[in-house]
Design an enzyme around this catalytic site. Structure first.
Site, mmCIF file in Angstrom:
data_model
loop_
_atom_site.group_PDB
_atom_site.id
_atom_site.type_symbol
_atom_site.label_atom_id
_atom_site.label_comp_id
_atom_site.label_asym_id
_atom_site.label_seq_id
_atom_site.Cartn_x
_atom_site.Cartn_y
_atom_site.Cartn_z
ATOM 1 N N LYS B 87 36.583 2.103 27.743
ATOM 2 C CA LYS B 87 37.410 2.425 28.785
ATOM 3 C C LYS B 87 37.012 4.225 29.284
ATOM 4 C CE LYS B 87 41.307 2.040 25.481
ATOM 5 N NZ LYS B 87 42.593 1.842 24.359
ATOM 6 N N GLN B 131 44.077 6.217 20.268
ATOM 7 C CA GLN B 131 43.730 4.567 19.203
ATOM 8 C C GLN B 131 43.994 4.177 18.961
ATOM 9 O OE1 GLN B 131 41.750 3.310 22.486
ATOM 10 N NE2 GLN B 131 42.128 1.611 20.859
ATOM 11 N N ASP B 154 49.114 5.691 27.963
ATOM 12 C CA ASP B 154 49.411 4.493 26.783
ATOM 13 C C ASP B 154 50.704 4.094 26.963
ATOM 14 O OD1 ASP B 154 47.131 4.326 24.484
ATOM 15 O OD2 ASP B 154 47.070 3.628 26.188
#
Lengths: 343, 343
Positions: B87, B131, B154
C-alpha cells in the site's frame, strides 16, 4: 379420480418429500399428500402478536407506559390507507398506542422532514415510520434517513440496513423478518438448503437474501442457505433452472402468475411475498393476488403461503415486534454518533 | 501430444465458448484456444494507478496539496506488514503521501480508538485505515466504526456498508471493487449472466455478491448478474452444481484447491480472491496460492486470475482510488448526522 400424468409423477416424488418435509404431516397416498400445506400466515401472526401483547400487559401491570407507534402518511393513496389500517388495528390488539399523521399530498419534503424531527424528539414516541411510497416530488432515501435510527421500526434507515447486512442486531425490515418467522414457525430447515429469492428490491428482496444466506450463529439468526438472487434481468429460462433446484423459493417481484407449477421442485417451499390488485374477470371486481400461480403450484409444492393471508399479516406482526424492541431500547446506536460527529 | 479425454471434451465445448467469450481471442483448434486467458492483475492495476497519479499530478500543478493515507497497524504480523508495504509503495507511485502508525500489539482498544480519533480530526489526513486483523483482545467492528466515515477508504464502517448495500455512492471495499474492475476492463459481460460467489465474509464475499447482482443503473454501477452465494454450509455437491452453471465464479474462501477443473463450465470466468501461504513440497519453501487449482482449471476456463498477480494488485490500486475519492470529498455523509444527533 383419474390422475394426470404430472400428478402421478408428482405423487411419487411428493410421497418421498412428504416423509422428509414434515413429521407432522399425514403420510399417505391419498390426494391430501399431493397438495401443499398452506401456511396460515394469519394464525402465525396472531401467535406473534399475542406474545407482544402479553409482554406489554406485563409492563403495564408494572406501571410502565405503553409503547407508541407514530405513522406518517403523505397523501391519501388507498393501498397505503389500507396497509395503515392493518397496522393501527394490530397496534390496538397488542396494546401499542398509535397515531396517524396524515399530511397533504403536496407537502414539501422539508416540511415532512420537520415533522419527522418533531417526532424524533418526542419522548412519548417509540416507533416512527413513513408509509411508502412517498409522493414523487420527494426522495425516499432522504426521508428514510431523517428518521432517528432508534425509532426506525421499518428498518429502512441506511445505518439500520448496514448493521443488518453485517449481522449486527438492528431493526430488521418487517417483511423479510416475517418470511424468516414463517420458515421457523413452520419447522422448515434452511441450513445448507438451496434458496432462491426472486426480486432484489432494497426493502424486500435484498434483505430476504441477506437473511437466508448469512451465518446463523450471529445476531440476525440467519438461515445458512445457499442463496440465489434472481431479478428482472435474469433470463426466463435461467429463472426456471434456479427455481427448480430450490428447496425454498421466495418471490417478491410484483408480477402476478410469475411462478408456475413447472418451475417448482415437488415438495419445495414457496413463500409468496407479492401483492397486486388485479381484475377478476369472473366477478368483475378487483382482487389481491401474489406472484405465484397458487392453484397449480400448490399441487407441486410442499408448503405454500396464500395471498392474502400469508406474508401480509406476518409483516404487520413483525412491525409490532419491532415497535416493542424500539420501546425497550434494545438496539444501541451510541457508538456511531462519535465517528459521524467528527465528519 | 496425446490429449486426455477431458481435454478432448473440453476442446469441443471450448471452441464453441471461444467464439462466445471474446472477439479478441484467436479462434483455432490449437492448444492456445484451450487455455484460459490469464488476466494480468498487475497490468490492470497499473492502469488504475496511472489514472490516479495523473489526476494527482494535475491537482499538484494547480497548487493543491497531495492526498494523504494514514495506516494504523497494531502489532507486527508479517502478512499485515507485507500488505502495508504494497500500500505504501502504491501510494508513493500515485503521488499520495502516506504514513504508518505502528502501535504495540498489547495496545488497548481505547488507546487505538483515541489514535483513530486524533487522525479523524487531522485535516491533513484524507484516508484512514486500520490494517486487519486487529489483535484478539479488540473487537473489529468497534474499531472499524470509530473511523470517520468520510475517511473510511476500506469501506468497513457500517454506514458505508449500508450506503453501498442500498446502491448509494459510498466507499466500496477495495477487493470487491477490484473484482468488478477486472471484469469491466477485461470486457466480460455480467448482465443477465449466472455468477457464483464462494464465500460470504462481510468484508469480501458479501459485498462482491451485492456488486454482482444489483442494478447497473444506480450509483454503484453493479453487475445485473443472477447471483448465487455459496458458503461453508453449502454441501459440496451443491457447490459443484452451482459453479458448473456459472458464467462467472468468484472464489473468496481461503481454502487452497477448492475449485477444481470439473467444477467449472468450459469458457467460464474464474476470479480467484483467495490468498493462502502454503508449503511447496518441491522447494521446501512457502508460496502464495489462491482457492483455485490454477494449473487444471486454466485448461477449462475462458478467463482466470492468477495468485499472486491477479486480484491482489487490484485491491491495492482501488485503495488508492478510494483515497483520492476521500481527498476530493466526493461522498457526502452530512444528512446522516442529524438523525443520529437526535438519537
Amino acid at each position: 379420480m383419474a390422475l394426470s400424468l404430472v400428478r402421478q409423477a408428482a405423487n411419487r416424488m411428493v410421497v418421498q418429500s412428504c416423509t422428509q418435509v414434515s413429521l407432522q404431516r399425514t403420510i399417505s397416498l391419498t390426494s391430501r399428500c399431493l397438495t401443499a400445506k398452506v401456511i396460515n400466515g394469519t394464525a402465525l401472526a396472531r401467535e406473534i402478536k399475542d406474545d407482544v401483547r402479553a409482554e406489554i400487559e406485563e409492563l403495564v401491570s408494572m406501571g410502565k407506559r405503553r409503547p407508541n407507534l407514530s405513522v406518517i402518511l403523505v397523501g391519501d393513496d388507498p393501498a397505503s390507507l389500507s396497509y395503515i389500517k392493518n397496522k393501527v388495528k394490530a397496534a390496538a390488539y397488542t396494546g401499542i398506542t398509535s397515531e396517524l399523521i396524515n399530511l397533504p399530498s403536496d407537502t414539501s419534503q422539508e416540511a415532512l422532514v420537520r415533522e419527522i424531527e418533531r417526532l424524533n424528539n418526542d419522548h412519548d414516541v417509540d416507533g416512527l415510520l413513513v408509509q411508502l411510497p412517498v409522493p414523487e416530488h420527494m426522495e425516499e432515501k432522504m426521508v428514510m434517513n431523517s428518521i432517528a435510527p432508534h425509532k426506525d421500526v421499518d428498518g429502512f434507515h441506511t445505518l439500520n440496513v448496514g448493521m443488518f447486512c453485517v449481522d449486527q442486531k438492528a431493526f430488521v425490515p418487517a417483511t423479510p423478518a416475517g418470511v424468516m418467522e414463517i420458515l421457523r414457525r413452520s419447522g422448515i430447515e434452511t441450513f445448507g438448503k438451496n434458496a432462491v429469492v426472486c426480486g432484489r428490491s432494497k426493502n424486500v428482496g435484498m434483505p430476504i437474501a441477506i437473511l437466508l444466506h448469512a451465518d446463523g450463529i450471529h445476531e440476525t439468526r440467519a438461515g445458512d442457505a445457499t442463496t440465489t438472487i434472481c431479478h428482472r434481468n435474469t433470463p426466463p429460462e435461467q429463472l426456471a433452472l434456479f427455481t427448480r433446484t430450490a428447496d425454498i423459493v421466495v418471490v417478491a417481484t410484483g408480477i402476478p402468475g410469475l411462478i408456475k407449477a413447472d418451475m417448482i421442485k415437488p415438495g419445495a417451499v414457496v413463500i409468496d411475498v407479492g401483492i397486486s390488485r388485479v381484475m377478476d374477470e369472473k366477478t368483475g371486481k378487483t382482487k389481491l393476488v401474489g406472484d405465484v400461480d397458487f392453484e397449480n403450484v400448490k399441487e407441486v409444492a410442499g408448503y405454500i403461503t396464500p395471498v392474502p393471508g400469508g406474508v401480509g399479516p406476518m409483516t404487520v406482526a413483525m412491525l409490532m415486534k419491532n415497535t416493542l424492541t424500539a420501546y425497550k431500547r434494545e438496539i444501541n446506536f451510541d457508538h456511531y454518533k462519535r465517528s459521524l460527529g467528527l465528519a
